[in-house]
Write an enzyme that holds these catalytic residues in place. Sequence first.
Site, PDB file in Angstrom:
ATOM      1  N   LYS A  46      14.379  31.139 -29.606  1.00  0.00           N
ATOM      2  CA  LYS A  46      15.077  32.140 -30.425  1.00  0.00           C
ATOM      3  C   LYS A  46      16.115  32.886 -29.581  1.00  0.00           C
ATOM      4  O   LYS A  46      16.069  32.834 -28.347  1.00  0.00           O
ATOM      5  CB  LYS A  46      14.048  33.104 -31.010  1.00  0.00           C
ATOM      6  CG  LYS A  46      13.220  33.813 -29.962  1.00  0.00           C
ATOM      7  CD  LYS A  46      11.936  34.382 -30.545  1.00  0.00           C
ATOM      8  CE  LYS A  46      11.190  35.164 -29.493  1.00  0.00           C
ATOM      9  NZ  LYS A  46       9.842  35.502 -29.933  1.00  0.00           N
ATOM     10  N   ARG A 144       2.910  43.035 -37.294  1.00  0.00           N
ATOM     11  CA  ARG A 144       4.317  42.732 -37.559  1.00  0.00           C
ATOM     12  C   ARG A 144       4.398  41.940 -38.858  1.00  0.00           C
ATOM     13  O   ARG A 144       4.666  42.511 -39.899  1.00  0.00           O
ATOM     14  CB  ARG A 144       4.873  41.944 -36.365  1.00  0.00           C
ATOM     15  CG  ARG A 144       6.350  42.053 -36.178  1.00  0.00           C
ATOM     16  CD  ARG A 144       6.807  41.594 -34.805  1.00  0.00           C
ATOM     17  NE  ARG A 144       6.465  40.216 -34.491  1.00  0.00           N
ATOM     18  CZ  ARG A 144       6.848  39.581 -33.374  1.00  0.00           C
ATOM     19  NH1 ARG A 144       7.559  40.222 -32.470  1.00  0.00           N
ATOM     20  NH2 ARG A 144       6.519  38.334 -33.158  1.00  0.00           N
ATOM     21  N   TYR A 273      35.341  55.636 -15.808  1.00  0.00           N
ATOM     22  CA  TYR A 273      35.205  56.608 -16.902  1.00  0.00           C
ATOM     23  C   TYR A 273      34.286  57.740 -16.477  1.00  0.00           C
ATOM     24  O   TYR A 273      33.243  57.513 -15.852  1.00  0.00           O
ATOM     25  CB  TYR A 273      34.590  55.923 -18.129  1.00  0.00           C
ATOM     26  CG  TYR A 273      35.578  55.074 -18.922  1.00  0.00           C
ATOM     27  CD1 TYR A 273      36.718  55.637 -19.487  1.00  0.00           C
ATOM     28  CD2 TYR A 273      35.334  53.719 -19.105  1.00  0.00           C
ATOM     29  CE1 TYR A 273      37.604  54.855 -20.219  1.00  0.00           C
ATOM     30  CE2 TYR A 273      36.218  52.931 -19.838  1.00  0.00           C
ATOM     31  CZ  TYR A 273      37.351  53.503 -20.390  1.00  0.00           C
ATOM     32  OH  TYR A 273      38.216  52.736 -21.110  1.00  0.00           O
ATOM     33  N   MET A 321      33.692  48.232 -20.588  1.00  0.00           N
ATOM     34  CA  MET A 321      33.414  47.109 -21.492  1.00  0.00           C
ATOM     35  C   MET A 321      33.700  45.766 -20.814  1.00  0.00           C
ATOM     36  O   MET A 321      32.926  44.816 -20.981  1.00  0.00           O
ATOM     37  CB  MET A 321      34.266  47.252 -22.752  1.00  0.00           C
ATOM     38  CG  MET A 321      33.890  46.285 -23.845  1.00  0.00           C
ATOM     39  SD  MET A 321      34.967  46.405 -25.268  1.00  0.00           S
ATOM     40  CE  MET A 321      34.560  48.014 -25.912  1.00  0.00           C
TER      41      MET A 321
HETATM   42  C1  LIG Z   1       8.906  35.213 -28.995  1.00  0.00           C
HETATM   43  C2  LIG Z   1       7.660  34.627 -29.445  1.00  0.00           C
HETATM   44  C3  LIG Z   1       6.917  33.794 -28.576  1.00  0.00           C
HETATM   45  C4  LIG Z   1       7.254  33.596 -27.119  1.00  0.00           C
HETATM   46  O1  LIG Z   1       6.943  34.772 -26.413  1.00  0.00           O
HETATM   47  P1  LIG Z   1       7.103  34.854 -24.826  1.00  0.00           P
HETATM   48  O2  LIG Z   1       6.510  36.181 -24.484  1.00  0.00           O
HETATM   49  O3  LIG Z   1       8.560  34.820 -24.548  1.00  0.00           O
HETATM   50  O4  LIG Z   1       6.367  33.715 -24.253  1.00  0.00           O
HETATM   51  C5  LIG Z   1       5.809  33.164 -29.113  1.00  0.00           C
HETATM   52  N1  LIG Z   1       5.439  33.363 -30.390  1.00  0.00           N
HETATM   53  C6  LIG Z   1       6.110  34.179 -31.237  1.00  0.00           C
HETATM   54  C7  LIG Z   1       5.640  34.364 -32.633  1.00  0.00           C
HETATM   55  C8  LIG Z   1       7.238  34.844 -30.776  1.00  0.00           C
HETATM   56  O5  LIG Z   1       7.905  35.648 -31.611  1.00  0.00           O
END
Ligand SMILES: *Cc1c(COP(=O)(O)O)cnc(C)c1O
Length: 386
Positions: A46, A144, A273, A321
């Site tokens: 991701k 979550r 800045y 920036m």
């Molecule tokens: C991001 C994520 C992972 C990986 O987590 P790491 O701490 O980077 O190993 C695994 N499972 C889910 C559901 C995640 O959102």
Amino acid sequence: MMENIFSDGSIALRPTVIEVDLSALRYNLARIRERVGDARIMATVKANAYGHGLVRTAKELLRSGADELGVAFLEEGIALRRAGVTAPILVLGGIIGNQITHFLEYDLQITASSVFKLRQIDETAAAMGRRARVHIKIDTGMGRIGIRHENATRLFEATGEAKHVDLCGVYSHFASSHDPDTRVTEQQLKRFIEALEYFPANGLPMPMRHIANSGAILQHPDAILDMVRPGIMCYGVYPGPKVEKTVPLRPVLSMKTRVVFFKVVLAGAAIGYDHTWTAPEDTRVVTLPVGYGDGYARSLSNRASVLINGRRYPVVGRISMDQCMVDIGSDSAYNGDEVVLIGRQGEESITVEELADYCGTIPYEILTMINTRVPRKYCVPAVHGS
Ligand SMILES: *Cc1c(COP(=O)(O)O)cnc(C)c1O
């Protein structure tokens, strides 16, 4: 003149680059494989593969022994499919009803986190004349997404009744598996295992079970189960400052730029800045063509160091920036000299963990903050032998 030609064919005339060391990525996957034995590996890619570049990194992870990929959003899954990735891809995030047709069209595995969503998936699959591949998400304490562990049976039953759904797995996510205090993780694992008793108790085959992120792979081998979902450790970074380093890892990402300007700043003169830094004595300052617009955080101002000619020098004044300044004292540096912001140069190195400390954040954020305007350059492993 120097030209960098990148894997997408573009020519970057800009000296700032992210270098992705694919041999380190392979090394990390091999170490993860040793740790998890026969369990399947779902590499988590991701957020642009934690800043490493989604498609190229994902393909390399699959070549290095990952069996599946995990992404956060539908669009990430679609991008991988359009790039020709055929491995199973699970979208780990929550879904909105009208996304389901796209999941089915692109053969992406869907997270079902409630009975309502599961029915929506089943109905959409029926209407399209397709089968949906689903993983059930159980909330064992992260709070979550997912059905609460006490109610998981309802979702298991609904899945059994759904005619157009294939159950590919059941999963949960740890809130603090990287922590030295293991109590929360142990409780979450226990809740997960208990919820899964539904299957043998009802004479049903056990679905693929997965819960372990990087922290759990490192510290909780009993949570490895049928599949693991390593993210940050694939990239050679540990998930927390106190985590047990039971698996050796090598950092994959470096961030580099070059000196674009040199000047002498006289004692008492302030720079940048808001004039947050004043030269205590006459000193030499170089300017770098990189700033917070690239993901080199403004909160690193007057805190971070960079490497030039194998030595550490402080970033002085506010990071802008697109530019920032470095005090090199009485040393010399020339326009075009390589500057390492993250990574190794000679004997010295700067880690994402170090930068995270300066910013009061975690390495995950440092990596994913790096803007897409910085080109990614992939260093292919050297071919050894004759
Ligand atoms: C991001 C994520 C992972 C990986 O987590 P790491 O701490 O980077 O190993 C695994 N499972 C889910 C559901 C995640 O959102």
